[in-house]
Design a protein around this motif. Structure first.
Motif, PDB file in Angstrom:
ATOM      1  N   ALA A  32       1.451   2.013   1.996  1.00  0.00           N
ATOM      2  CA  ALA A  32       0.135   2.643   1.997  1.00  0.00           C
ATOM      3  C   ALA A  32      -0.629   2.500   0.682  1.00  0.00           C
ATOM      4  O   ALA A  32      -1.857   2.437   0.696  1.00  0.00           O
ATOM      5  CB  ALA A  32       0.276   4.125   2.333  1.00  0.00           C
ATOM      6  N   LEU A  33       0.073   2.459  -0.450  1.00  0.00           N
ATOM      7  CA  LEU A  33      -0.581   2.568  -1.755  1.00  0.00           C
ATOM      8  C   LEU A  33      -0.405   1.315  -2.588  1.00  0.00           C
ATOM      9  O   LEU A  33       0.651   0.682  -2.559  1.00  0.00           O
ATOM     10  CB  LEU A  33       0.017   3.744  -2.540  1.00  0.00           C
ATOM     11  N   SER A  34      -1.417   1.016  -3.382  1.00  0.00           N
ATOM     12  CA  SER A  34      -1.255  -0.040  -4.378  1.00  0.00           C
ATOM     13  C   SER A  34      -0.305   0.476  -5.459  1.00  0.00           C
ATOM     14  O   SER A  34      -0.147   1.687  -5.638  1.00  0.00           O
ATOM     15  CB  SER A  34      -2.608  -0.423  -4.992  1.00  0.00           C
ATOM     16  N   GLY A  80     -17.371   1.671   4.994  1.00  0.00           N
ATOM     17  CA  GLY A  80     -17.093   0.629   4.000  1.00  0.00           C
ATOM     18  C   GLY A  80     -15.690   0.744   3.454  1.00  0.00           C
ATOM     19  O   GLY A  80     -14.741   0.960   4.199  1.00  0.00           O
ATOM     20  N   GLU A  81     -15.550   0.611   2.149  1.00  0.00           N
ATOM     21  CA  GLU A  81     -14.221   0.615   1.529  1.00  0.00           C
ATOM     22  C   GLU A  81     -13.705   2.018   1.216  1.00  0.00           C
ATOM     23  O   GLU A  81     -12.596   2.173   0.723  1.00  0.00           O
ATOM     24  CB  GLU A  81     -14.240  -0.237   0.261  1.00  0.00           C
ATOM     25  N   TRP A  82     -14.497   3.024   1.467  1.00  0.00           N
ATOM     26  CA  TRP A  82     -14.090   4.412   1.246  1.00  0.00           C
ATOM     27  C   TRP A  82     -13.786   5.073   2.583  1.00  0.00           C
ATOM     28  O   TRP A  82     -14.394   4.752   3.596  1.00  0.00           O
ATOM     29  CB  TRP A  82     -15.201   5.198   0.542  1.00  0.00           C
ATOM     30  N   THR A 107      -8.384  -1.231  -0.957  1.00  0.00           N
ATOM     31  CA  THR A 107      -8.576  -2.595  -1.424  1.00  0.00           C
ATOM     32  C   THR A 107      -8.869  -3.489  -0.232  1.00  0.00           C
ATOM     33  O   THR A 107      -8.625  -3.096   0.920  1.00  0.00           O
ATOM     34  CB  THR A 107      -7.315  -3.095  -2.150  1.00  0.00           C
ATOM     35  N   PRO A 108      -9.351  -4.713  -0.467  1.00  0.00           N
ATOM     36  CA  PRO A 108      -9.609  -5.626   0.654  1.00  0.00           C
ATOM     37  C   PRO A 108      -8.372  -5.910   1.516  1.00  0.00           C
ATOM     38  O   PRO A 108      -8.503  -6.197   2.705  1.00  0.00           O
ATOM     39  CB  PRO A 108     -10.103  -6.906  -0.036  1.00  0.00           C
ATOM     40  N   ASN A 109      -7.173  -5.828   0.938  1.00  0.00           N
ATOM     41  CA  ASN A 109      -5.978  -6.073   1.756  1.00  0.00           C
ATOM     42  C   ASN A 109      -5.408  -4.792   2.361  1.00  0.00           C
ATOM     43  O   ASN A 109      -4.312  -4.800   2.908  1.00  0.00           O
ATOM     44  CB  ASN A 109      -4.914  -6.851   0.972  1.00  0.00           C
TER      45      ASN A 109
END
Length: 123
Positions: A32-34, A80-82, A107-109
Motif C-alpha cells: 500500500a505505501l511507498s 486525481g492523485e488525491w 504515486t502514478p504506480n
C-alpha cells in the motif's frame, strides 16, 4: 478505474492496521505505501513504512482497551492523485472510540506516498 485502484490500496492500508501478525502487516504496508511515505497523524509526523508500523503497533494495537479495529466507513473519493475516506476506530467489543477522515496522495504506480489523518469531527 482510478477509484477502484485507490480503494484497493486504502483497503490494504486498513487491513494492515487491523493485522496483529507483524509479517502480514509488513507485507500489506509494502503493497500500500511507498518506502518513504510521509505520515501525518494526531501525534506528529513520521517518514517511512516503519513509522506507520510503529503508529499501528503503539496506538491502534496498544489502546488501553486492547487492540481495536479500524473500519472504512465511506467510499474512497479520488479526485486525481488525491483520495479521501472516512473511518471509525472501534474497541475490541465494537464500541466506537473515534472517527475521522484520512487524505492520501498516490504515486502514478498506485502507492500511497502521503497520509494525513484527521481524527474527530470538525466543529
Amino acid at each position: 478505474m482510478e477509484e477502484d485502484l485507490y480503494a484497493r490500496v486504502v483497503d490494504d492500508f486498513v487491513e494492515a492496521a487491523n493485522t496483529v501478525d507483524p509479517e502480514r502487516r509488513t507485507t500489506l504496508l509494502s503493497r500500500a505505501l511507498s518506502a518513504d511515505v510521509v505520515f501525518w497523524n494526531p501525534l506528529g509526523r513520521g517518514v517511512g513504512r516503519e513509522a506507520v508500523n510503529d503508529f499501528i503497533t503503539e496506538v491502534v494495537h496498544g489502546h488501553p482497551e486492547g487492540p481495536g479495529r479500524l473500519i472504512r466507513t465511506t467510499d474512497v473519493d479520488a479526485p486525481g492523485e488525491w483520495a479521501r475516506f472516512g473511518w471509525r476506530y472501534e474497541s475490541p467489543t465494537g464500541e466506537p472510540i473515534l472517527s475521522g477522515t484520512d487524505v492520501v496522495h498516490l504515486t502514478p504506480n498506485g502507492d500511497i506516498d502521503q497520509i494525513i489523518i484527521f481524527a474527530g469531527t470538525l466543529t
